[in-house]
Design an enzyme around this catalytic site. Structure first.
Site, mmCIF file in Angstrom:
data_model
loop_
_atom_site.group_PDB
_atom_site.id
_atom_site.type_symbol
_atom_site.label_atom_id
_atom_site.label_comp_id
_atom_site.label_asym_id
_atom_site.label_seq_id
_atom_site.Cartn_x
_atom_site.Cartn_y
_atom_site.Cartn_z
ATOM 1 N N GLU A 1 13.367 -4.318 -3.335
ATOM 2 C CA GLU A 1 12.488 -4.376 -4.740
ATOM 3 C C GLU A 1 13.435 -5.002 -6.024
ATOM 4 O O GLU A 1 12.995 -5.553 -6.875
ATOM 5 C CB GLU A 1 11.479 -3.007 -5.121
ATOM 6 N N GLY B 1 0.957 -1.098 -0.123
ATOM 7 C CA GLY B 1 -0.107 -0.057 0.020
ATOM 8 C C GLY B 1 0.862 1.378 0.187
ATOM 9 O O GLY B 1 0.869 2.010 1.035
ATOM 10 N N TYR B 2 1.587 1.718 -1.218
ATOM 11 C CA TYR B 2 2.217 2.827 -1.114
ATOM 12 C C TYR B 2 1.615 3.848 -2.198
ATOM 13 O O TYR B 2 1.217 4.606 -1.608
ATOM 14 C CB TYR B 2 3.710 2.340 -1.972
ATOM 15 N N GLU C 1 11.766 9.320 -14.871
ATOM 16 C CA GLU C 1 12.060 10.711 -14.413
ATOM 17 C C GLU C 1 12.624 10.640 -13.036
ATOM 18 O O GLU C 1 13.676 11.256 -12.782
ATOM 19 C CB GLU C 1 10.933 11.546 -14.548
#
Length: 384
Positions: free
Chosen positions: A236, A117-118, A363
């Site tokens: 990750e 949940g980010y 970016e």
């Protein structure tokens, strides 16, 4: 550098390959049952040596070999990788002993599935802009209110680790906490699948309406959520990147076969592009092995993300070009009213459109490299 493997490592690879072949031959009922089967055989939690929370011990190289063999085996996609590869190392690094004993064994057994949940509608790549709130209640819980988006596998998850604001009036990376929230809270947690261009729904919107999270399930202490969240993002990348490259290699093989079948391979420009894709994939593998070997180079995860994101998008574009106009239509037996069906190369093209956005946009990765590696001045806020 020596990118070969020892006899012990090759023996480990053989064991992994034999088990996967046997397991595939025995049939797979559903993804949750498959996770429990992996856990019972000791294949979840490789390398969690601290505290005995995982299964078998394994070196970093052996973890790579397992991930590669898994990607080659044609077995179901993992439902438990978010708990195993993201939550677990974060708990090992920042969690309390009670949190480790409560959550890690369940992940290692394949019994509890997790989601992340980010991202939020107003805070995607700019994670410090999250607005989900978690207010302390008088019963030893937090009440979590807000919306998360692009939440992978939330429709299957038992738990969600949530980045939320626990300090009223806080801004940016201050006042955030990392909470473990159970998903089975009817009326308080709602999951809405997001239909993608591919027709599938791996991602979801998640709405928290006073959802409860226990005070003892804050990881790293209240107000330390940014530090914990950044640590998790470091996990990750890594071993999973090498397994991902096995999938890329298989997709490249499909594109080459499509170029041969369509006759596009006779074009020297197409041949040059195919060879370039092959060569760049080899370089990405060597670079991933080098950085896994303990070089500790700052910015390495951002460099890797930039490389594979752009590479995969180009592969998707090439997959359509070598097939010509035929790439734009569905299967021959596709008729009006039939389910939305895509072949593997069409799936590749559409899904790869997002490669330079999810997991940290290009970016954002360039900004990380510029500021944290090259030491360039930060861009003034509010400047367009």
């Amino acid at each position: 550098m020596d990118f070969g493997f020892s006899e012990e490592d090759e023996a480990f690879r053989g064991e992994a390959r034999a088990w996967l072949e046997a397991a595939r031959g025995g049939g797979v009922s559903d993804r949750r049952a498959w996770e429990r089967r992996l856990g019972a055989a000791g294949w979840i939690g490789l390398g969690w040596d601290e505290g005995g929370y995982g299964n078998r011990t394994a070196t970093l190289i052996q973890q790579v070999l397992w991930a590669e063999e898994y990607a080659r085996a044609g077995v179901p996609a993992r439902s438990g990788h978010i708990g195993e590869k993201l939550l677990a190392p974060t708990l090992i690094a920042h969690g309390s002993e009670e949190q480790k004993r409560r959550f890690l064994p369940a992940v290692a057994r394949g019994e509890e599935l997790w989601c992340q949940g980010y991202s939020e509608p107003g805070a995607g790549s700019d994670l410090a802009g999250v607005s989900t709130r978690a207010e302390r209640a008088g019963d030893g819980t937090y009440r979590v209110t807000g919306q998360k988006i692009w939440t992978s596998l939330a429709h299957e998850a038992d738990w969600c680790f949530v980045l939320a604001r626990t300090e009223e009036g806080s801004r940016r990376h201050h006042g955030l906490s990392f909470l473990l929230v159970p998903m089975d809270q009817p009326g308080r947690v709602e999951v809405r699948p997001i239909r993608q261009m591919t027709g599938t729904s791996e991602f979801n919107e998640v709405f928290f309406d006073g959802a409860r999270a226990r005070v003892e399930h804050v990881v790293g202490g209240e107000g330390n959520g940014w530090r914990v969240a950044m640590s998790l993002l470091g996990f990750e990348r890594g071993v999973s990147t090498l397994a991902q490259q096995i999938g890329f290699e298989q997709e490249l093989g499909l594109v080459v076969r499509a170029a041969v079948d369509s006759g596009a391979v006779a074009d020297p420009v197409v041949r040059e592009r195919l060879v370039r894709q092959w060569a760049e994939l080899r370089v990405m593998r060597w670079n991933a092995l080098r950085t896994l070997g303990g070089s500790g180079e700052p910015g390495a995860p951002s460099v890797a993300k930039l490389l594979w994101g752009r590479w995969h998008r180009r592969l998707g574009e090439l997959a359509m070009e070598v097939r010509g106009a035929r790439a734009a239509v569905g299967p021959e037996d596709w008729s009006a009213g039939a389910p939305y069906v895509l072949d593997p190369l069409q799936q590749l093209f559409l899904f790869s459109r997002a490669d330079t956005i999810y997991g940290g946009s290009d970016e954002v990765q360039r900004t990380i490299i510029a500021e944290r590696v090259l030491g360039l001045p930060r861009e003034p806020k509010g400047v367009v």
